[in-house]
Write an enzyme that holds these catalytic residues in place. Structure first.
Site, PDB file in Angstrom:
ATOM      1  N   THR A   1     -86.277 -82.303 -56.393  1.00  0.00           N
ATOM      2  CA  THR A   1     -86.373 -80.881 -56.066  1.00  0.00           C
ATOM      3  C   THR A   1     -85.272 -80.533 -55.077  1.00  0.00           C
ATOM      4  O   THR A   1     -85.015 -81.288 -54.132  1.00  0.00           O
ATOM      5  CB  THR A   1     -87.742 -80.478 -55.467  1.00  0.00           C
ATOM      6  N   ILE A   2     -84.627 -79.406 -55.320  1.00  0.00           N
ATOM      7  CA  ILE A   2     -83.619 -78.939 -54.345  1.00  0.00           C
ATOM      8  C   ILE A   2     -84.307 -78.484 -53.069  1.00  0.00           C
ATOM      9  O   ILE A   2     -83.661 -78.319 -52.046  1.00  0.00           O
ATOM     10  CB  ILE A   2     -82.757 -77.780 -54.896  1.00  0.00           C
ATOM     11  N   ASP A   3     -85.616 -78.269 -53.122  1.00  0.00           N
ATOM     12  CA  ASP A   3     -86.329 -77.780 -51.936  1.00  0.00           C
ATOM     13  C   ASP A   3     -86.577 -78.879 -50.910  1.00  0.00           C
ATOM     14  O   ASP A   3     -86.882 -78.582 -49.760  1.00  0.00           O
ATOM     15  CB  ASP A   3     -87.674 -77.171 -52.354  1.00  0.00           C
TER      16      ASP A   3
ATOM     17  N   ASN B   1     -93.400 -80.887 -56.955  1.00  0.00           N
ATOM     18  CA  ASN B   1     -94.806 -80.876 -56.588  1.00  0.00           C
ATOM     19  C   ASN B   1     -95.752 -80.824 -57.782  1.00  0.00           C
ATOM     20  O   ASN B   1     -96.666 -81.644 -57.903  1.00  0.00           O
ATOM     21  CB  ASN B   1     -95.075 -79.668 -55.684  1.00  0.00           C
TER      22      ASN B   1
ATOM     23  N   GLU C   1     -84.638 -67.295 -48.850  1.00  0.00           N
ATOM     24  CA  GLU C   1     -85.307 -66.257 -49.654  1.00  0.00           C
ATOM     25  C   GLU C   1     -86.755 -66.072 -49.232  1.00  0.00           C
ATOM     26  O   GLU C   1     -87.355 -65.039 -49.506  1.00  0.00           O
ATOM     27  CB  GLU C   1     -85.260 -66.626 -51.145  1.00  0.00           C
TER      28      GLU C   1
ATOM     29  N   GLY D   1     -88.089 -77.028 -61.735  1.00  0.00           N
ATOM     30  CA  GLY D   1     -86.796 -76.333 -61.674  1.00  0.00           C
ATOM     31  C   GLY D   1     -85.640 -77.302 -61.739  1.00  0.00           C
ATOM     32  O   GLY D   1     -85.765 -78.474 -61.388  1.00  0.00           O
TER      33      GLY D   1
ATOM     34  N   ARG E   1     -78.426 -74.719 -57.677  1.00  0.00           N
ATOM     35  CA  ARG E   1     -79.225 -75.830 -58.193  1.00  0.00           C
ATOM     36  C   ARG E   1     -78.604 -76.436 -59.448  1.00  0.00           C
ATOM     37  O   ARG E   1     -78.997 -77.517 -59.883  1.00  0.00           O
ATOM     38  CB  ARG E   1     -80.664 -75.392 -58.474  1.00  0.00           C
TER      39      ARG E   1
ATOM     40  N   GLY F   1     -85.476 -71.429 -51.535  1.00  0.00           N
ATOM     41  CA  GLY F   1     -86.481 -72.137 -50.729  1.00  0.00           C
ATOM     42  C   GLY F   1     -87.555 -71.174 -50.265  1.00  0.00           C
ATOM     43  O   GLY F   1     -87.390 -70.521 -49.256  1.00  0.00           O
ATOM     44  N   ARG F   2     -88.654 -71.083 -51.014  1.00  0.00           N
ATOM     45  CA  ARG F   2     -89.685 -70.083 -50.668  1.00  0.00           C
ATOM     46  C   ARG F   2     -90.461 -70.487 -49.422  1.00  0.00           C
ATOM     47  O   ARG F   2     -90.742 -69.666 -48.560  1.00  0.00           O
ATOM     48  CB  ARG F   2     -90.682 -69.922 -51.828  1.00  0.00           C
TER      49      ARG F   2
END
Lengths: 419, 419
Positions: B144-146, B116, B247, B14, B301, B191-192
């Site tokens: 990653t923004i996560d 990942n 989210e 992403g 993002r 962010g799942r």
């Protein structure tokens, strides 16, 4: 010009990134020319004033640094209201209360910054003052991201919202084009009746990105079948389709497209999705490809960090003009922009009779929408382009913008001393 | 250090606002030390390369100005893919194709920038090269923004997304507090599984604004009844409640809250609303006051215009480190950040075995969530704060950011010559 007593300023309606720039402009005009002794601020507009809520603004903004911070702070420093002043015939007590306050505080000028409804307040207050021979003049200062006020070439706040929209559309294009799979992205933009802000999405186009491929304004009738055909036609040429759509698009019977969705979720609550979600679901069913919708939401009206420098500078200028004309005794006027030329862009301000402005609405002329009603013309782009030019240089503290402290808006009891 | 043939760089996963800064860093490192003869770029990651899509990057980025523009351009200059490389046992032909390409183009190092799944690609390629004695080394560069990659203190791209989130939350607060009516605003953040980005909403707090009042991360179980009680408790103290929610929040059975909504609209299409909309409907039914939800969506993002300077500078640094270690023959490593100290903030880079990183996930430690699981602790804020510091100075053209031309991503036929 003489210092003629005190004045009061109010803000009303929906937020913009430039409404405090106009407030700052009024204050700068007053300070620079020593126009009034005290400057008061209504808190939560005319409604708040009726509840006894006001501030001493003279004391709060003395330095250039404080006025600059105010210029760059989005939304309303003084708070807002959504309050339609009743007519004098219906409720004269409201007017008596207000003018009693004005007299008690030696207020000679009322400045009111807002959109359509706020200009109705300017009209009613100035008419009342004239009819009852009060020595109080009332000046309207426009603001709205909708850009829908008549007479003025454009409105403060619009250019900054337009810059947010154009920048976001470009960033959404960069987010979209990276994948090698077909997709449709729908971006929902504010504007119930006027499509100016949605049209500003066209400013995102540059030498490599044609996004948005399609633009739908509320001034044109939205036809579901034609929309599906439009999207299919673009999809044949490009793998990714990006669409800008106004929240206010309507079908041939004048019904909002967003209102045509009504569903109940598993908790038993009614779902009210916006037009973007509605069109997303429609296209998913019709095209079977990846479809997503993005609502720019309140960020587009409160995005002070990506404000248009042109917009903020003009908003300060319009505030200064208001201060000068107010001190000269001008009344029942809204300050307007006149575009002298487009290249190089040049604007001046003038005052215009509020009776020809209040309760009017300026939508996008149909000749500025293309024939197939899914894009804007180059004339409209030429009109919009100068309004988003220039970037602000914000100061940041701890990584976030250093905006004005607004704790007077939510500290209980803050105004007791003023009542 | 010697120039040892050519190299190729790919991007995957992403978008973030810093992934091109890492690409720029690799290119800068190579140029400054003349590490490789030719630098190729995969287009659409490893998947695109398998389709014969690549670019000559050496030719495209020669000047400081071009490299700077690349540093500031959000999303992936080289395009992305969502492609899980099959295991060698399942599909050795894929590996043969790739390494035949590497040999044919004298490629000695593969740089792969991603999250990942991309690190899984780094692992598989480097293992294959080792097992089959190819003189090709493979280096992973995180993004990653996560912020959910293990070992590294944080990930490039996260700080910029966090700055967007914090700035937006502050601007939403300014948009909210102006009205004198009770309201609840729910802000849905990406962010799942990892709540880092939602936690960054806490950085919006300043001397006058406590927004967000409540923060819900996916690491804690989300309880609907406790949520309603939390909101009611804040509402008793303040007229406006602002909530940051991931989210990915889930109930005690591990079900996504957003997934629990399923409804059908009047066109007969299934509605899939996000968690913000779901909680909005829940609170509307429970509280009877004004409730709205705002999805920050892809803007968080792709918001290059409000990127964190710290993030971009570090992303360039990590790219340079990768270039150096790649030329030294290091392989099967991801470049990581090590935080040396927090005040003043200081970071260095190091390489770490990809086998300990790929397919791992770093979520927010439970001790950094408060006891009532509706906020973050000050330790978490201390960790986050340095990452959003500093602002970029972008160049603008015609009022919109002057990003890199990406038309190689959507011009049909562009790559035919390379196949």
């Amino acid at each position: 010009m003489n210092r003629r007593g005190n004045c009061i300023i109010g803000q009303s309606g929906g937020p913009t990134a430039a409404i405090n720039a106009s407030l700052s402009g009024v204050l700068q005009g007053i300070l620079e020319n020593d126009l009034y002794s005290n400057v008061y601020g209504m808190v939560n507009g005319i409604e708040g004033l009726l509840q006894g809520k006001y501030l001493d603004l003279s004391a709060k903004f003395q330095t250039k640094e404080e006025l600059d911070r105010l210029t760059h702070t989005p939304s309303m420093y003084l708070g807002s209201c959504r309050f339609k002043l009743p007519t004098c015939e219906h409720s004269e007590v409201v007017y008596r209360d207000l003018f009693r306050f004005f007299e008690a505080h030696n207020i000679k000028t009322v400045f009111y910054i807002g959109g359509n409804d706020s200009m109705d307040t300017v009209l009613k207050l100035s008419d009342y003052a004239k009819a009852h021979h009060y020595d109080v003049n009332v000046i309207g200062i426009p603001k709205t991201i909708d850009n829908d006020l008549p007479i003025t070439d454009h409105t403060p706040g619009f250019g900054s919202a337009a810059k947010f929209v154009a920048t976001s559309l470009l960033e959404i294009a960069h987010d979209t084009y990276i994948y090698n799979i077909p997709s449709v992205t729908i971006v929902e933009i504010m504007g119930r009746n006027a499509g100016w802000l949605t049209a500003a999405a066209a400013l995102a186009r540059n030498s490599y990105s044609m996004a948005p491929d399609l633009i739908y304004l509320p001034e044109a009738v939205f036809d579901k079948e034609r929309f599906i055909e439009d999207v299919k036609a673009i999809k044949e040429k490009r793998k990714n389709v990006i669409i800008a759509v106004s929240e206010g698009i309507k079908d041939s019977e004048g019904q909002y497209i967003s209102a045509s969705t009504s569903a109940v979720d598993s908790f038993g609550h009614k779902q009210l999705c916006g037009v973007g979600k509605t069109l997303e679901n429609l296209l998913k069913a019709e095209l079977g490809c990846k479809v997503r919708s993005i609502e720019l939401n309140v960020l587009q009206r409160a995005g002070g960090h990506i404000a248009s420098l042109t917009d903020l500078e003009e908003a300060v200028m319009i505030g200064k003009t208001a201060a000068t004309l107010g001190a000269q005794g001008e009344t029942a006027k809204m300050i307007c922009y006149k575009r002298l030329q487009n290249s190089p862009y040049q604007v001046e301000t003038f005052a215009y009779d509020i009776h020809s402005i209040a309760n009017g609405e300026k939508t996008v002329p149909l000749e500025w929408i293309n024939e197939t009603q899914n894009d804007v013309t180059s004339d409209l782009i030429d009109y919009l382009m100068p309004l988003i030019q220039g970037e602000v240089s914000l100061s940041f503290t701890s990584g976030i913008p250093n905006y004005c402290n607004i704790d007077h808006l939510f500290t209980p009891g803050y105004f007791k001393e003023h009542k």
